[in-house]
Design a protein around this motif. Sequence first.
Motif, PDB file in Angstrom:
ATOM      1  N   GLU A 148      21.108  24.034   9.460  1.00 59.29           N
ATOM      2  CA  GLU A 148      19.996  24.975   9.300  1.00 59.29           C
ATOM      3  C   GLU A 148      19.247  24.704   7.998  1.00 59.29           C
ATOM      4  N   LEU A 149      19.991  24.457   6.925  1.00 62.40           N
ATOM      5  CA  LEU A 149      19.372  24.208   5.619  1.00 62.40           C
ATOM      6  C   LEU A 149      18.595  22.891   5.612  1.00 62.40           C
ATOM      7  N   GLU A 150      19.203  21.846   6.164  1.00 60.36           N
ATOM      8  CA  GLU A 150      18.506  20.554   6.194  1.00 60.36           C
ATOM      9  C   GLU A 150      17.249  20.632   7.049  1.00 60.36           C
ATOM     10  N   LEU A 151      17.323  21.362   8.153  1.00 59.59           N
ATOM     11  CA  LEU A 151      16.161  21.501   9.019  1.00 59.59           C
ATOM     12  C   LEU A 151      15.007  22.168   8.289  1.00 59.59           C
ATOM     13  N   GLU A 152      15.293  23.220   7.542  1.00 62.83           N
ATOM     14  CA  GLU A 152      14.242  23.909   6.793  1.00 62.83           C
ATOM     15  C   GLU A 152      13.652  22.984   5.732  1.00 62.83           C
ATOM     16  N   ASN A 153      14.494  22.202   5.051  1.00 63.55           N
ATOM     17  CA  ASN A 153      14.012  21.268   4.029  1.00 63.55           C
ATOM     18  C   ASN A 153      13.115  20.198   4.635  1.00 63.55           C
ATOM     19  N   LYS A 154      13.507  19.675   5.790  1.00 67.16           N
ATOM     20  CA  LYS A 154      12.707  18.640   6.447  1.00 67.16           C
ATOM     21  C   LYS A 154      11.373  19.199   6.939  1.00 67.16           C
ATOM     22  N   ARG A 155      11.377  20.428   7.411  1.00 59.99           N
ATOM     23  CA  ARG A 155      10.128  21.048   7.839  1.00 59.99           C
ATOM     24  C   ARG A 155       9.180  21.220   6.653  1.00 59.99           C
ATOM     25  N   GLN A 156       9.718  21.604   5.504  1.00 59.60           N
ATOM     26  CA  GLN A 156       8.904  21.743   4.302  1.00 59.60           C
ATOM     27  C   GLN A 156       8.353  20.392   3.859  1.00 59.60           C
ATOM     28  N   GLU A 157       9.195  19.366   3.935  1.00 58.08           N
ATOM     29  CA  GLU A 157       8.744  18.021   3.563  1.00 58.08           C
ATOM     30  C   GLU A 157       7.626  17.562   4.489  1.00 58.08           C
ATOM     31  N   LEU A 158       7.763  17.861   5.768  1.00 57.47           N
ATOM     32  CA  LEU A 158       6.740  17.459   6.732  1.00 57.47           C
ATOM     33  C   LEU A 158       5.415  18.150   6.428  1.00 57.47           C
ATOM     34  N   ARG A 159       5.458  19.410   6.045  1.00 51.16           N
ATOM     35  CA  ARG A 159       4.230  20.125   5.691  1.00 51.16           C
ATOM     36  C   ARG A 159       3.583  19.515   4.448  1.00 51.16           C
ATOM     37  N   ARG A 160       4.403  19.128   3.467  1.00 50.69           N
ATOM     38  CA  ARG A 160       3.851  18.501   2.248  1.00 50.69           C
ATOM     39  C   ARG A 160       3.213  17.154   2.570  1.00 50.69           C
ATOM     40  N   LEU A 161       3.860  16.385   3.447  1.00 50.53           N
ATOM     41  CA  LEU A 161       3.315  15.089   3.832  1.00 50.53           C
ATOM     42  C   LEU A 161       1.986  15.249   4.555  1.00 50.53           C
ATOM     43  N   GLU A 162       1.872  16.245   5.395  1.00 52.70           N
ATOM     44  CA  GLU A 162       0.624  16.490   6.124  1.00 52.70           C
ATOM     45  C   GLU A 162      -0.504  16.826   5.149  1.00 52.70           C
ATOM     46  N   GLN A 163      -0.168  17.579   4.109  1.00 53.18           N
ATOM     47  CA  GLN A 163      -1.169  17.920   3.101  1.00 53.18           C
ATOM     48  C   GLN A 163      -1.621  16.668   2.340  1.00 53.18           C
ATOM     49  N   LEU A 164      -0.662  15.804   2.022  1.00 54.70           N
ATOM     50  CA  LEU A 164      -0.988  14.577   1.296  1.00 54.70           C
ATOM     51  C   LEU A 164      -1.844  13.640   2.138  1.00 54.70           C
ATOM     52  N   VAL A 165      -1.560  13.578   3.427  1.00 54.09           N
ATOM     53  CA  VAL A 165      -2.350  12.729   4.322  1.00 54.09           C
ATOM     54  C   VAL A 165      -3.808  13.185   4.329  1.00 54.09           C
ATOM     55  N   ASN A 166      -4.021  14.482   4.315  1.00 51.80           N
ATOM     56  CA  ASN A 166      -5.386  15.015   4.315  1.00 51.80           C
ATOM     57  C   ASN A 166      -6.099  14.809   2.991  1.00 51.80           C
ATOM     58  N   GLN A 167      -5.331  14.571   1.936  1.00 53.00           N
ATOM     59  CA  GLN A 167      -5.926  14.447   0.605  1.00 53.00           C
ATOM     60  C   GLN A 167      -6.145  13.004   0.161  1.00 53.00           C
ATOM     61  N   THR A 168      -5.350  12.068   0.667  1.00 52.73           N
ATOM     62  CA  THR A 168      -5.427  10.696   0.180  1.00 52.73           C
ATOM     63  C   THR A 168      -6.598   9.943   0.781  1.00 52.73           C
ATOM     64  N   GLY A 169      -7.095   8.977   0.008  1.00 52.90           N
ATOM     65  CA  GLY A 169      -8.202   8.158   0.501  1.00 52.90           C
ATOM     66  C   GLY A 169      -7.844   6.695   0.563  1.00 52.90           C
ATOM     67  N   GLU A 170      -6.659   6.337   0.073  1.00 50.83           N
ATOM     68  CA  GLU A 170      -6.234   4.950   0.069  1.00 50.83           C
ATOM     69  C   GLU A 170      -5.509   4.613   1.368  1.00 50.83           C
ATOM     70  N   VAL A 171      -5.923   3.495   1.963  1.00 52.05           N
ATOM     71  CA  VAL A 171      -5.369   3.098   3.250  1.00 52.05           C
ATOM     72  C   VAL A 171      -3.872   2.809   3.156  1.00 52.05           C
ATOM     73  N   SER A 172      -3.466   2.085   2.108  1.00 55.82           N
ATOM     74  CA  SER A 172      -2.050   1.716   1.962  1.00 55.82           C
ATOM     75  C   SER A 172      -1.177   2.952   1.785  1.00 55.82           C
ATOM     76  N   THR A 173      -1.666   3.895   1.004  1.00 56.99           N
ATOM     77  CA  THR A 173      -0.925   5.136   0.797  1.00 56.99           C
ATOM     78  C   THR A 173      -0.858   5.931   2.094  1.00 56.99           C
ATOM     79  N   LEU A 174      -1.954   5.934   2.843  1.00 56.75           N
ATOM     80  CA  LEU A 174      -2.006   6.659   4.110  1.00 56.75           C
ATOM     81  C   LEU A 174      -0.989   6.095   5.101  1.00 56.75           C
ATOM     82  N   VAL A 175      -0.877   4.769   5.133  1.00 54.64           N
ATOM     83  CA  VAL A 175       0.079   4.131   6.047  1.00 54.64           C
ATOM     84  C   VAL A 175       1.506   4.513   5.680  1.00 54.64           C
TER      85      VAL A 175
END
Length: 207
Positions: A148-175
């Motif tokens: 349960e704890l790991e699942l919540e942590n991974k869900r939070q990480e996924l939300r942070r990654l989605e935010q970063l994808v929307n913010q980055t402009g570099e192709v290599s970083t996006l990949v």
Amino acid sequence: LVGLGVVVALSVAALAVSGLNTSSSAQTEGFDSSAGASVARDAPLPGPETGATDTTERRRAVSVDLSFEVGDVGSAVDSAASLGRESGGFVEDEELDRSGRNTGRVEARVPDGNASGFLQSLESKEGWSLESRNRQVEDLTASYTETELELENKRQELRRLEQLVNQTGEVSTLVDLQERMSEVRSRVQFLEQRLETLRTRTSFTEF
């Protein structure tokens, strides 16, 4: 089951029927009529142990194995399966083998709250002779909590990654971010399935 008997397992349903006595691998508590022990048909299932100072919700998987000697194996298998469904559970597997040893087996899961009633219905069946009954309890609290704890942590990480994808402009970083998101999504799906399995094991009694 072997011969004219039926075997039932509680917590994650496993029920067997046959014409001979069937041995059980359960080692926790129970009796064996072949050893001269008495059969307490009306004895309720022992409740889960609770600690006086432990406030953690315990997650336990309960398994009860019963062996019956019956006159009609096929009819006993059908009856046990029907009782499992009527008790709010579901049947996972049914087997009937009339070649030689004349045995049958039913695997079903019944909600914990209906387990005692299901057992009493089986043990009170006319013509069914209870040969043995064994009960095992596995504490899955740590596994459930960690998942349960790991699942919540991974869900939070996924939300942070989605935010970063929307913010980055570099192709290599996006990949790189998208690759990581794919890995995390796969892990989230695995953990969700595992948690659901643990919920089922700890809320249904196996027969």
